[in-house]
Design a protein around this motif. Structure first.
Motif, mmCIF file in Angstrom:
data_model
loop_
_atom_site.group_PDB
_atom_site.id
_atom_site.type_symbol
_atom_site.label_atom_id
_atom_site.label_comp_id
_atom_site.label_asym_id
_atom_site.label_seq_id
_atom_site.Cartn_x
_atom_site.Cartn_y
_atom_site.Cartn_z
ATOM 1 N N ASN A 385 54.760 45.610 34.938
ATOM 2 C CA ASN A 385 55.737 44.833 35.701
ATOM 3 C C ASN A 385 55.689 43.337 35.409
ATOM 4 O OD1 ASN A 385 57.162 46.679 37.889
ATOM 5 N ND2 ASN A 385 55.028 47.373 37.748
ATOM 6 N N TYR A 386 54.534 42.860 34.957
ATOM 7 C CA TYR A 386 54.362 41.421 34.707
ATOM 8 C C TYR A 386 53.630 41.244 33.378
ATOM 9 C CZ TYR A 386 55.538 41.375 39.652
ATOM 10 O OH TYR A 386 56.164 41.573 40.860
ATOM 11 N N SER A 387 54.309 41.578 32.293
ATOM 12 C CA SER A 387 53.667 41.626 30.975
ATOM 13 C C SER A 387 53.242 40.254 30.459
ATOM 14 C CB SER A 387 54.607 42.281 29.955
ATOM 15 O OG SER A 387 55.830 41.560 29.876
ATOM 16 N N ASN A 388 53.777 39.192 31.045
ATOM 17 C CA ASN A 388 53.394 37.847 30.617
ATOM 18 C C ASN A 388 52.278 37.250 31.469
ATOM 19 O OD1 ASN A 388 55.224 37.655 28.456
ATOM 20 N ND2 ASN A 388 56.895 37.155 29.870
ATOM 21 N N ASP A 389 51.716 38.047 32.347
ATOM 22 C CA ASP A 389 50.602 37.589 33.196
ATOM 23 C C ASP A 389 49.296 38.083 32.572
ATOM 24 O OD1 ASP A 389 48.679 37.148 35.229
ATOM 25 O OD2 ASP A 389 50.257 37.231 36.754
ATOM 26 N N ALA A 390 48.504 37.145 32.070
ATOM 27 C CA ALA A 390 47.268 37.499 31.353
ATOM 28 C C ALA A 390 46.277 38.226 32.248
ATOM 29 C CB ALA A 390 46.622 36.233 30.787
ATOM 30 N N ARG A 391 46.383 38.051 33.559
ATOM 31 C CA ARG A 391 45.380 38.609 34.466
ATOM 32 C C ARG A 391 45.373 40.138 34.436
ATOM 33 N NH1 ARG A 391 46.950 35.607 39.915
ATOM 34 N NH2 ARG A 391 49.012 36.241 39.119
ATOM 35 N N GLY A 392 46.555 40.753 34.260
ATOM 36 C CA GLY A 392 46.594 42.218 34.195
ATOM 37 C C GLY A 392 45.777 42.739 33.028
ATOM 38 N N TYR A 393 45.965 42.144 31.846
ATOM 39 C CA TYR A 393 45.217 42.571 30.656
ATOM 40 C C TYR A 393 43.721 42.303 30.818
ATOM 41 C CZ TYR A 393 49.781 42.800 28.341
ATOM 42 O OH TYR A 393 51.070 43.106 28.004
ATOM 43 N N ASN A 394 43.384 41.103 31.294
ATOM 44 C CA ASN A 394 41.960 40.774 31.429
ATOM 45 C C ASN A 394 41.264 41.713 32.404
ATOM 46 O OD1 ASN A 394 39.617 38.721 31.121
ATOM 47 N ND2 ASN A 394 39.848 38.957 33.323
ATOM 48 N N ASN A 395 41.896 41.968 33.537
ATOM 49 C CA ASN A 395 41.229 42.779 34.552
ATOM 50 C C ASN A 395 41.174 44.248 34.166
ATOM 51 O OD1 ASN A 395 41.063 40.356 35.831
ATOM 52 N ND2 ASN A 395 42.355 40.873 37.562
ATOM 53 N N LEU A 396 42.158 44.728 33.396
ATOM 54 C CA LEU A 396 42.044 46.084 32.852
ATOM 55 C C LEU A 396 40.902 46.135 31.841
ATOM 56 C CD1 LEU A 396 43.013 48.973 32.616
ATOM 57 C CD2 LEU A 396 44.721 48.216 30.945
ATOM 58 N N GLY A 397 40.781 45.081 31.034
ATOM 59 C CA GLY A 397 39.645 45.004 30.110
ATOM 60 C C GLY A 397 38.317 44.999 30.844
ATOM 61 N N MET A 398 38.275 44.306 31.985
ATOM 62 C CA MET A 398 37.066 44.278 32.810
ATOM 63 C C MET A 398 36.673 45.686 33.245
ATOM 64 S SD MET A 398 36.673 42.608 36.614
ATOM 65 C CE MET A 398 37.803 43.858 37.248
ATOM 66 N N VAL A 399 37.668 46.469 33.694
ATOM 67 C CA VAL A 399 37.397 47.849 34.116
ATOM 68 C C VAL A 399 36.877 48.671 32.942
ATOM 69 C CG1 VAL A 399 38.455 49.984 34.952
ATOM 70 C CG2 VAL A 399 39.063 47.802 36.006
ATOM 71 N N ARG A 400 37.525 48.541 31.768
ATOM 72 C CA ARG A 400 37.074 49.302 30.596
ATOM 73 C C ARG A 400 35.653 48.910 30.201
ATOM 74 N NH1 ARG A 400 40.376 52.934 31.865
ATOM 75 N NH2 ARG A 400 42.522 52.767 31.110
ATOM 76 N N TYR A 401 35.304 47.640 30.397
ATOM 77 C CA TYR A 401 33.939 47.187 30.096
ATOM 78 C C TYR A 401 32.952 47.862 31.033
ATOM 79 C CZ TYR A 401 30.432 43.926 28.307
ATOM 80 O OH TYR A 401 29.337 43.384 27.687
ATOM 81 N N TYR A 402 33.296 47.923 32.318
ATOM 82 C CA TYR A 402 32.433 48.615 33.280
ATOM 83 C C TYR A 402 32.289 50.092 32.920
ATOM 84 C CZ TYR A 402 31.823 44.968 36.849
ATOM 85 O OH TYR A 402 31.435 43.840 37.529
#
Length: 568
Positions: A385-402
């Motif tokens: 829904n908000y593809s230009n918001d970096a926070r969605g990508y970063n926080n999904l990356g955070m989950v994948r890291y966990y």
């Protein structure tokens, strides 16, 4: 005749090589000293320096010996840096070894560590040439065991170092503020219609009415402050400020009554508004402005301030016309609370109608669950829904890291960085991935751009310095951090008492915590500590059994029945 001569020469050469081989036979192990011994992994590498000696009457005057450290492990070997030594009759630039006296020599090599090297042996290989021709090699000599790989327990995994979230800015209650002034004539307290019908007053009363009639709004506060300008006697100004406050409150209560709004009014007054005077002076272009501001800073007594300012006659006329009338006022200050969606509403909308939520509301929804799978779904919806918001990508990356999926984490962090390359938390997460992958220089570059990240940067930097083998810098960086990595640093520095205290303070002890406790026990010859901690480590993670049985830290326990019963 030629055949006979060839035969004689062949026999002589053979005798010569035979003689060389005899004189340059196997070298005893006690001629060599290795630093360190056993070998040790530091900064992802194994450094080995071998100091040796060729004995007296050993080194053939016409010989060249190429000495190469060779690390053997798991059925394979890695050759180090070769160094050549030569006899006294050889023309060359290598170190000369005397035949009569023998000679000391040193060779050093660095090996890039791989896990199989934890159980390895270091040999010296001797390749011999006599008068430029290959001669029988001197038998290899084992010079060291290796390698202590305890430093490799430094980890940037999510269990040890938390990745950084780029937070939402969701606020359950947003405060909207509004102000309106009513001006009065000099030394008067009468409300003028021109003032009560101003746009400011209309907007303020409309905001009160809107808060009354809107479900998710309510008036948080409504205050009135009466003022007088800082000219004239203090007693007069006090009376003016109080009267202006009272008449404004009476007017506002009347308006509230008309709209049937039950709002309490807070009331206060300021007899001489020197702060307002200073602010207006700073914003003005009045001649001698700086001189007047200096007077305000030099004197605190109101009467003296007034006298000094009036003495600046050229400016005072302008002040009386432009500044003082603005200070004869009452000010109304309204704060309205705008109450956002409840947690239950946000959770349901995130599942069923995510497009109806703002980016901050969706990001906040992910914080309402501890389930990593659910978090990942919500962050993916932020991206959708908000593809230009970096926070969605970063926080999904955070989950994948966990979740231990480092490659997917890196992919998402990289996408986030394309949108917000300067974001400290995103750079921090890219640094963690680089550290976990052993790309230490790249990790250091990312951490250099991570000041202000929503994470424990010192923990990450301390771990980086351990991985690079800079234990002194790691000690400074970790400070009083209680973590496995901090305890590992203390073990590598030989501070075992501090390491014990740190391990006992780890908030969520795991298998590595126990294994490090066993290492401390081995290094301090405390068998019970070794046994108890190894049992605990293996109970939490069975892979530590295989690690312990090949770990040179426990070499002196390998023949111990109790130890073997634990690791098998």
């Amino acid at each position: 005749m030629k055949k006979q001569l060839f035969l004689v020469v062949s026999i002589m050469l053979a005798l010569g090589f035979s003689s060389c081989s005899k004189k340059m036979g196997e070298l005893p192990q006690d001629l060599f000293k290795v630093t360190p011994n056993p070998l040790e992994v530091k900064g992802g590498k194994i450094d080995a320096k071998v100091d040796g000696k060729f004995p007296e009457k050993y080194f053939n005057k016409n010989a060249e010996i190429a000495v190469t450290p060779v690390l053997k492990y798991n059925g394979t070997e890695t050759r180090g840096t070769t160094k050549v030594f030569q006899g006294e009759s050889v023309t060359g630039n290598n170190q000369v070894i005397s035949n009569k006296e023998g000679g000391n020599f040193s060779v050093a090599s660095t090996f890039n560590y791989v896990p199989e090297m934890a159980k390895s042996e270091l040999y010296l290989d001797f390749a011999v040439k006599v008068k430029g021709k290959e001669a029988p090699a001197i038998p290899q000599v084992k010079v060291a065991d290796g390698a202590i790989a305890t430093a490799e327990l430094a980890s940037a995994s999510a269990g040890e170092i938390a990745p950084a979230i780029t937070p939402d800015k969701f606020q359950r209650i947003i405060k909207e503020t509004q102000e309106a002034d009513i001006k009065f004539l000099i030394q008067q307290t009468t409300l003028r219609n021109s003032e009560t019908k101003s746009q400011e007053i209309k907007d303020l009363t409309t905001a009160v009415k809107d808060a009354k009639n809107t479900e998710n709004k309510e008036v948080s506060s409504l205050n009135i402050i009466g003022y007088a300008s800082p000219d004239g006697p203090l007693a007069l100004n006090r009376n003016l400020a109080e009267r202006r406050l009272d008449v404004t409150a009476s007017y506002l209560n009347s308006e509230l009554k008309k709209m049937k709004a039950n709002v309490a009014i807070g009331k206060d007054f300021t007899p001489e508004d020197w702060e307002g005077f200073k602010k207006l002076m700073e914003e003005s272009n009045i001649q001698d402005k700086q001189l007047i501001l200096r007077v305000l800073s030099m004197y605190s007594d109101p009467e003296q301030r007034e006298r000094e300012i009036k003495n600046i006659s050229s400016a005072y006329t302008v002040i009386a016309d432009e500044i003082l009338p603005q200070l004869r006022r009452s000010r109304m200050q309204l704060t309205v609370d705008v109450i956002g969606k409840s947690d239950e509403e946000i959770t349901q909308l995130a599942k069923n109608n995510p497009s109806s939520l703002s980016a901050d509301e969706l990001l906040y929804a992910a914080t309402l669950t501890n389930d990593l799978t659910e978090k990942a779904v919500i962050y993916q919806r932020v991206i959708n829904n908000y593809s230009n918001d970096a926070r969605g990508y970063n926080n999904l990356g955070m989950v994948r890291y966990y979740q231990g999926n480092i490659d997917e984490a890196l992919s998402n962090f990289t996408k986030a960085a394309r949108i917000a390359s300067d974001d400290a938390s995103i750079n921090y997460n890219l640094g963690l991935v680089a550290l976990e992958k052993g790309e230490l220089d790249k990790a250091e570059q990312y951490f250099g751009k991570s000041a202000g990240a929503n994470a424990d940067l010192n923990q990450a930097l301390g771990t980086l310095y351990v991985a690079k083998g800079d234990y002194s810098k790691a000690k400074t960086t970790f400070g009083s951090t209680a973590s496995n990595n901090a305890a590992l640093m203390q073990i590598l520095n030989g501070d075992y008492n501090a390491a014990r205290r740190t391990l006992s303070a780890v908030s969520n002890p795991d298998a590595t915590t126990s294994y490090l406790g066993a290492v401390i026990g081995a290094r301090t010859n405390d068998r019970n500590t070794v046994y108890n901690n190894l049992r605990a480590a293996i109970a939490k993670d069975k892979s530590f059994a295989a690690k312990a049985i090949s770990d040179i830290e426990f070499a002196k326990f390998m023949a111990d029945e109790t130890f073997m019963s634990i690791v098998k």
